[in-house]
Design an enzyme around this catalytic site. Sequence first.
Site, mmCIF file in Angstrom:
data_model
loop_
_atom_site.group_PDB
_atom_site.id
_atom_site.type_symbol
_atom_site.label_atom_id
_atom_site.label_comp_id
_atom_site.label_asym_id
_atom_site.label_seq_id
_atom_site.Cartn_x
_atom_site.Cartn_y
_atom_site.Cartn_z
ATOM 1 N N HIS A 82 0.837 -1.194 0.000
ATOM 2 C CA HIS A 82 0.000 0.000 0.000
ATOM 3 C C HIS A 82 0.874 1.246 0.000
ATOM 4 O O HIS A 82 1.800 1.370 0.781
ATOM 5 C CB HIS A 82 -0.909 0.035 1.238
ATOM 6 C CG HIS A 82 -1.722 1.282 1.326
ATOM 7 N ND1 HIS A 82 -2.873 1.461 0.594
ATOM 8 C CD2 HIS A 82 -1.537 2.428 2.010
ATOM 9 C CE1 HIS A 82 -3.367 2.660 0.844
ATOM 10 N NE2 HIS A 82 -2.574 3.273 1.704
ATOM 11 N N ASP A 161 -15.246 3.203 8.209
ATOM 12 C CA ASP A 161 -14.176 4.106 7.796
ATOM 13 C C ASP A 161 -14.677 5.132 6.787
ATOM 14 O O ASP A 161 -14.331 6.302 6.858
ATOM 15 C CB ASP A 161 -13.007 3.311 7.206
ATOM 16 C CG ASP A 161 -11.957 4.235 6.599
ATOM 17 O OD1 ASP A 161 -11.380 5.029 7.370
ATOM 18 O OD2 ASP A 161 -11.757 4.217 5.377
ATOM 19 N N ARG A 168 -14.420 13.320 9.235
ATOM 20 C CA ARG A 168 -13.120 13.920 9.577
ATOM 21 C C ARG A 168 -12.727 14.998 8.573
ATOM 22 O O ARG A 168 -12.129 16.012 8.918
ATOM 23 C CB ARG A 168 -12.041 12.833 9.636
ATOM 24 C CG ARG A 168 -12.171 11.926 10.859
ATOM 25 C CD ARG A 168 -11.352 10.656 10.692
ATOM 26 N NE ARG A 168 -9.973 10.925 10.364
ATOM 27 C CZ ARG A 168 -9.196 10.154 9.595
ATOM 28 N NH1 ARG A 168 -9.670 9.023 9.097
ATOM 29 N NH2 ARG A 168 -7.960 10.498 9.332
ATOM 30 N N SER A 183 -7.493 3.862 9.769
ATOM 31 C CA SER A 183 -8.266 3.948 8.526
ATOM 32 C C SER A 183 -7.596 3.127 7.415
ATOM 33 O O SER A 183 -8.226 2.283 6.769
ATOM 34 C CB SER A 183 -8.388 5.427 8.125
ATOM 35 O OG SER A 183 -8.780 5.578 6.792
ATOM 36 N N LYS A 187 -8.673 -1.006 5.889
ATOM 37 C CA LYS A 187 -8.985 -1.317 4.487
ATOM 38 C C LYS A 187 -8.114 -2.461 3.963
ATOM 39 O O LYS A 187 -8.579 -3.323 3.224
ATOM 40 C CB LYS A 187 -8.830 -0.070 3.625
ATOM 41 C CG LYS A 187 -9.991 0.905 3.838
ATOM 42 C CD LYS A 187 -9.865 2.158 3.008
ATOM 43 C CE LYS A 187 -8.946 3.156 3.652
ATOM 44 N NZ LYS A 187 -9.381 4.537 3.622
#
Length: 435
Positions: A82, A161, A168, A183, A187
């Site tokens: 990621h 999320d 947010r 968060s 995922k």
Amino acid sequence: MRMYDIIAKKRDGQALTSEEITFFIEGYTNGDIPDYQASALCMAIFFQDMNDEERANMTMEMVKSGDTIDLSAIEGIKVDKHSTGGVGDTTTLILGPLVASLDVPVAKMSGRGLGHTGGTIDKLEAVPGFHVEIDKSEFIELVNKNKVSVIGQTGNLTPADKKLYGLRDVTATVNSIPLIASSIMSKKIAAGADAIVLDVKTGAGAFMKSLEDSKALAEAMVAIGNHVGRNTMAVISDMSQPLGRAIGNALEVNEAIETLKGNGPDDLTELCLTLGSQMVVLAGKAATLDEAREKLQENMENGKALEKFATFLKSQGGDERVVKDPSVMKEASYKIELEAKEAGFVEEIVADELGTAAMMLGAGRATKESEIDLAVGLYLNKKVGDYVEAGESLLTIHANQEDVEDVKQKLYENITISKNKVEAPTLIHDMVTEK
Ligand code: URA
Ligand code: CA
């Protein structure tokens, strides 16, 4: 249990129990807890932080809020990579086939791009015929057969999320390490990863602009991953200037092909070898990072990495001739050079602004509904630290419009040339492994 007490407890700097975190995430997701109380808690977390236990609980509660992808039918350790998002970040296109060529299974769920960062699916769709609309059983079959497949977003992953991130965004609580880390990690875990390699970007084009913040985020995510039984490592890499030379979909596919052949830009190649080595070690296909790197380099040189890319593209409808002949992809009608106005050393190429310039050409989406032009983009002929003569090309604009004056102006404003010698920026700032 009352939400009021949970907010007050966090406001006063105490740690929340796992039951309290469950109460909050469940209640907020199903609508029992209103936005105003959830935003008060986010702000309390912003100021009071969360300990490792709370962060792990928060992550796993968000995972539980929706569907999870079961990849257990795929043999081997599924390692997901990621990136926190960058400009011209072609690494996913390269790493998929590269590590798959060492039998590391890559089961990638990916998305489309928005704003100045491109999406992996958009890039791959520059290859004629390639598509990600495959069903889950075919996806699993392809990973077992070829070791690599990419599918579009499926299922209702981490709705908690989604809702919380939206809140947010409008309550000035995005920039909180425990909230960002939970968060992102929720995922990845919901998408079925057994192990995770994180590329945390730092600099102008990154979410975290300072090295200190980037390191704190990397450490937070590595701690969460390992706390919940997912082997996790992170690299902190430079995103002050764009990565590699190409920005734009077809241009980046071409850059990926060159890199898989071992002829890619130095920075992109180095980052892929660094991240790839971590993936190979986490998947148990090499004992050390050095051994993994050697094997990856070998497969760039002997053609196996490129062959894997061709197999992958073909198996999802793509024209695999592209690996030998990039001209099967659409090319832009105009190639316009951006000439240096003076001689000197390139001092700065502001990554996010170059991403915006590529978006102005049509390479990226300004809104979710925008159509993108896969052929257009930018190709950097010079990078930070390079010397340039007056009148020499700094970069080539690939456009489908003749008039690019506004794009040129944006580019000139964001590329600085110095009379003094400039060093190329450090690419790999740090690596974070379990403490
Ligand atoms: N990206 C995410 O996915 N979550 C955040 O909170 C911030 C950036
Ligand atoms: Ca690139």
